[in-house]
Design a protein around this motif. Sequence first.
Motif, mmCIF file in Angstrom:
data_model
loop_
_atom_site.group_PDB
_atom_site.id
_atom_site.type_symbol
_atom_site.label_atom_id
_atom_site.label_comp_id
_atom_site.label_asym_id
_atom_site.label_seq_id
_atom_site.Cartn_x
_atom_site.Cartn_y
_atom_site.Cartn_z
ATOM 1 N N PRO A 211 0.810 -1.227 0.000
ATOM 2 C CA PRO A 211 0.000 0.000 0.000
ATOM 3 C C PRO A 211 0.839 1.270 0.000
ATOM 4 O O PRO A 211 0.434 2.274 -0.578
ATOM 5 C CB PRO A 211 -0.817 -0.130 1.299
ATOM 6 C CG PRO A 211 -0.835 -1.584 1.603
ATOM 7 C CD PRO A 211 0.469 -2.123 1.107
ATOM 8 N N SER A 212 1.992 1.217 0.635
ATOM 9 C CA SER A 212 2.838 2.409 0.713
ATOM 10 C C SER A 212 4.001 2.368 -0.273
ATOM 11 O O SER A 212 4.978 3.102 -0.113
ATOM 12 C CB SER A 212 3.383 2.569 2.138
ATOM 13 O OG SER A 212 4.074 1.407 2.547
ATOM 14 N N SER A 213 3.901 1.518 -1.303
ATOM 15 C CA SER A 213 5.010 1.437 -2.266
ATOM 16 C C SER A 213 5.215 2.757 -2.994
ATOM 17 O O SER A 213 6.327 3.075 -3.426
ATOM 18 C CB SER A 213 4.730 0.324 -3.285
ATOM 19 O OG SER A 213 3.604 0.627 -4.078
ATOM 20 N N ARG A 214 4.137 3.565 -3.121
ATOM 21 C CA ARG A 214 4.289 4.864 -3.791
ATOM 22 C C ARG A 214 5.240 5.766 -3.020
ATOM 23 O O ARG A 214 5.992 6.549 -3.611
ATOM 24 C CB ARG A 214 2.925 5.525 -3.973
ATOM 25 C CG ARG A 214 2.202 5.876 -2.680
ATOM 26 C CD ARG A 214 0.768 6.303 -2.941
ATOM 27 N NE ARG A 214 0.098 6.836 -1.767
ATOM 28 C CZ ARG A 214 -0.445 6.097 -0.813
ATOM 29 N NH1 ARG A 214 -0.396 4.766 -0.890
ATOM 30 N NH2 ARG A 214 -1.045 6.662 0.217
ATOM 31 N N PHE A 215 5.219 5.668 -1.677
ATOM 32 C CA PHE A 215 6.133 6.461 -0.870
ATOM 33 C C PHE A 215 7.550 5.918 -0.944
ATOM 34 O O PHE A 215 8.521 6.686 -0.939
ATOM 35 C CB PHE A 215 5.658 6.497 0.576
ATOM 36 C CG PHE A 215 4.434 7.322 0.796
ATOM 37 C CD1 PHE A 215 4.493 8.701 0.822
ATOM 38 C CD2 PHE A 215 3.192 6.723 0.963
ATOM 39 C CE1 PHE A 215 3.361 9.470 1.018
ATOM 40 C CE2 PHE A 215 2.048 7.480 1.157
ATOM 41 C CZ PHE A 215 2.132 8.858 1.187
#
Length: 782
Positions: A211-215
């Motif tokens: 879920p936080s791969s964009r960050f």
Amino acid sequence: MALPALFGPACATAMLAGAGACLALPALPAWPWLLVVACTGMVLASRERWARLAGVLLFGFAFAGLHAAHALRQQVPAAWVGKAHALDGRIVELPLHEPRRTRFEFVVDADAAQPAALRGKRLRLAWYEDDPRARARLVAGSRWRLPVQLRPPQGLRNPGGNDGEKQAMAARIAATGHVLEPALARRLSPPAGIEAWREAMSARIAATALPSSRFIRALALGDTRSLTEDDWSRLRAAGLTHLIAISGFHVGLVAGFFALLSVACWWACPGLCRHVPRPFAGGFGAIAGAFAYAAMTGFALPTLRTAVMIAALVAARCLRRRQRLVDTLALGCIVLLLLDPLAILGAGFWLSFAGVAWLLWCLPAEQGPRRWAMVHDFAAAQAVATLGLLPLTVTLFGQASFAGPFANLAAVPWWSLVVIPLALLGLLAESLHAGGGAILWHAAAWCFDGLWPLLARIADSPLAMAWLPESRWHALPLALLSVFWLLLPRGVPGKPLAMLLWLPLLCPPRDLPGQGEAELVVIDVGQGLSVLVRTARHSLLYDMGPATPDGFDAGARAVVPALHALGVGSLDAALLSHGDNDHAGGWAAVAREFPIAALLAPAGSPAPGIANCVAGQSWEWDGVRFRMLHPTPGFPYLGNEASCVLRIETARGSALLTGDIGHYVERALLRREGARLRNQVVIVPHHGSAGSSDPGFIDATRAQLAVVSSGAGNRFGHPKPQVVRRWCDAGAEVLDTARSGAVRIWLGRNGLQADERRASRPRLWDAARRRHAAAGLCYAPE
């Protein structure tokens, strides 16, 4: 008097002042004069005492001017608009994929097969296609042959808005445009180089489906393409935008790793010390790692600044010279200015160097051992950086993050010492073996997720961030003087009085109308319309500009920043003239940011309306009367012809907001309203189309000022020359937002007054458009 060091702090300040003074001019001197000034500066710089500082200042002025002149000459002329070209080149940077388009930067090949005026130049292009799989072929580092249509870089000019033309000049963008026929585009070679590596690594991090791969992609590679508007809003509110992209700290980590690796090699092979001492090897390894990582990120300013400073420190050590950190900072500043003086047009330059400068000046260089020294120094650094950078943050972005100091206390050490090293190690492992970085990226994401909910809660607090109105030019130097005063050692008198110097920045005058007066701001939204109407204590927004499926939202990019910059905290009413996208598309973005007490729209409109606008409605605010002239009761919804027509009546004059009505409604209004059509100010119907502005309607208004809201180079050709001629022949001054930017109009005690954004705040990068605007719209078409 000691001679100022040529690469010392005094000369760095002088060169920065010279470059800044040149780029603040409304227009550039001719290049031969700049060349003369540069030569004079170099001669004076070789002299002694103050002559050296004067010479460096003159050289900085001329050097920046020559770069700016060259960048502007590289831009394609307006005559290129509408012409098609087939170009070969390479995609640089990471393409930004949006719902119906992909935006990317394209460097044209320098060979003789390309048009001479475009060889080797950088273009900003858009590929419009509904099928995302077709656009997925656009990968950084790949070479293409593209049929394109180009135009000079253009941008909107509004209070609080980004200046796209400034950014284009600083990035050396020669033209913007779009791919004409995607089916005719042909890929010449597959992705290669550093850009392709970044694209591949970003795709592999995304493939982890975290879920936080964009960050993680943003922290490891500077790839912020997947961050949503909500993500950016939270990062801004928490004061964390400086951490989310590639920063100088990343470079420091990579340089340190390469230094340790080099020292380890020299330790394993002692014979190497006969050729290069081990400390020198570590320094050279640090330089190699720093510049390699800076190249990997496209030589972004923070990375390049840090790499230059690391090189300066290593050079000083190799020369066995003791160099202060302030000297290293000055050297880094001068080298960056020599590499690219236009870098000072970016906010990152000022925030980076100002932050380091405040820390070097305020914090002691050496302290004796004491308990909790690291925690104390970190907290002190956060306090100094927050206070020192607040004036720049407010001036550059129009906002202040009150939650920033608290969010940074947690995020800086955790992200910098845990999350970012894990993400970077994942890149190294993945480069050595496919799939090797997954476990490290999972660990980085797990560590990030542990802190992000707390940061998000801080950012979502209503007190996290404040938007501040646009201030006068003198507000920034006064606030910086106050910061300097407040950060002086204890015991310096008058510190409470220094707080008063913040008032011009934090509480600037808003120039609100008086009782019985009104102000209109025609916001530059491109091909659309948005008008802010203010009285002494009330605000009304008439239309919100377009929002297109390809990702452009004038509500978010133009209207909301303009309202913030003008000091609007809430809207007493909003009026959607009709449901067409170019008038109602930005409604959602505006509604998210501002409480709206009442919303009106014509009956049957697809745009949301709490109440219908009907002829005969009227109300009064602060001595100003608002009267609806159209549509009449029972009038069917017919799109443009059903537009709400609003008349604003003040003690000093009146204005008419017409939406997109055409000849039929104009003639009906002429028959029904008669004398009420007489107004000093008229927003020209339907952006100046041929189907509007009936001669009888124009004569009845007797307007002194007619304002057209249109987009530069729009495909409809608005405003039509014959329509402009009608208004001019009737005695009206005609202004167009495509040329003038936002137009601010006052109906007050001094009569009718108007202010054009481009004319009142001239910038050298829009000098050509200002000359075009100064010629006026009352012209004979060629």
